[in-house]
Design an enzyme around this catalytic site. Structure first.
Site, PDB file in Angstrom:
ATOM      1  N   CYS A  45      40.559  -3.237 -25.141  1.00 35.75           N
ATOM      2  CA  CYS A  45      41.603  -4.180 -24.721  1.00 35.75           C
ATOM      3  C   CYS A  45      42.988  -3.662 -25.104  1.00 35.75           C
ATOM      4  CB  CYS A  45      41.393  -5.541 -25.375  1.00 35.75           C
ATOM      5  SG  CYS A  45      39.841  -6.314 -24.939  1.00 35.75           S
TER       6      CYS A  45
HETATM    7  C1  BEZ Z   1      37.044  -3.653 -26.682  1.00 34.94           C
HETATM    8  O1  BEZ Z   1      37.986  -4.191 -26.119  1.00 34.94           O
HETATM    9  O2  BEZ Z   1      37.156  -2.573 -27.210  1.00 34.94           O
HETATM   10  C2  BEZ Z   1      35.702  -4.309 -26.719  1.00 34.94           C
HETATM   11  C3  BEZ Z   1      35.602  -5.692 -26.759  1.00 34.94           C
HETATM   12  C4  BEZ Z   1      34.363  -6.289 -26.827  1.00 34.94           C
HETATM   13  C5  BEZ Z   1      33.224  -5.493 -26.840  1.00 34.94           C
HETATM   14  C6  BEZ Z   1      33.324  -4.100 -26.762  1.00 34.94           C
HETATM   15  C7  BEZ Z   1      34.576  -3.506 -26.712  1.00 34.94           C
END
Ligand code: BEZ
Length: 211
Positions: A45
């Site tokens: 994200c």
């Molecule tokens: C991420 O944004 O890195 C992420 C969020 C939830 C699960 C796996 C990755």
């Protein structure tokens, strides 16, 4: 029931990093892109929001207002934005909804309990200037989105909203487009004065008409 293409994008009022926003009012006469994130302080994200911020001028050029969402709170968003700006070398320059009560996530069916009960998936909604949903894509949490692809789709959506054309596989802005099947051969020269090619009776192409 979940949202479908052509539906009016549900309106909502939500707390965001730039203050309280009522969605339809925020969009005004613009197009919109609403995209959800599983959670604050997550690596993928962080890169996505950085990538989106770097492309803000491209979204502006297309008259598309950006708005992101995660189910964390406003203080968390503000602190996380500092990290995003620092690590992604940009400035987050669009609102992020703090959807702690999941009101918007539920309205837009962004929580898929069999994937994760608590977090939103990576949903993307592109909304036209008529407030109708033009595109819905859902990515899993483990896959970051390609924001260049989203701009490409917006180019196609905005072109095909105004001309009787469709865009072929892997089309990019500037390339030839497909003439809509509903257009009769005899009407082509008037509608597409740049010329056309008939590859098959049902597969007719023309230079991009708005250039
Ligand atoms: C991420 O944004 O890195 C992420 C969020 C939830 C699960 C796996 C990755």
């Amino acid at each position: 029931m979940s949202l479908r293409l052509g539906d009016i994008a549900p309106d909502f009022t939500a707390e965001t990093t730039v203050g309280t926003i009522t969605f339809h009012e925020y969009l005004g006469d613009s197009w919109g892109i609403l995209f959800s994130h599983p959670a604050d302080y997550t690596p993928v994200c962080t890169t996505e929001l950085g990538a989106a911020a770097k492309l803000k001028a491209e979204f502006d050029k297309r008259n598309v207002k950006m708005i992101a969402l995660s189910v964390d709170g406003i203080e968390s968003h503000h602190s996380w934005i500092k990290d995003i700006n620092e690590t992604q070398h940009t400035e987050v320059n669009f609102p992020i909804i703090a959807d702690e009560d999941r009101k918007v996530a539920e309205l837009y069916d962004m929580i898929h309990p069999n994937a994760n009960e608590n977090f939103t998936v990576r949903s993307v909604f592109i909304i036209g200037n008529d407030k109708k949903v033009k595109l819905i894509i859902t990515y899993p949490a483990s896959t970051g989105r390609n924001f260049d692809e989203l701009l490409r789709v917006i180019d196609s959506l905005q072109l095909t909203a105004n001309y009787s054309v469709a865009t072929p596989a892997n089309w990019k802005n500037g390339e030839d487009v497909v003439i809509a099947p509903a257009i009769k051969n005899e009407d082509i020269p008037k509608k597409f004065p740049k010329g056309h090619k008939e590859i098959k009776p049902y597969l007719r192409t023309t230079p991009q008409p708005n250039l």
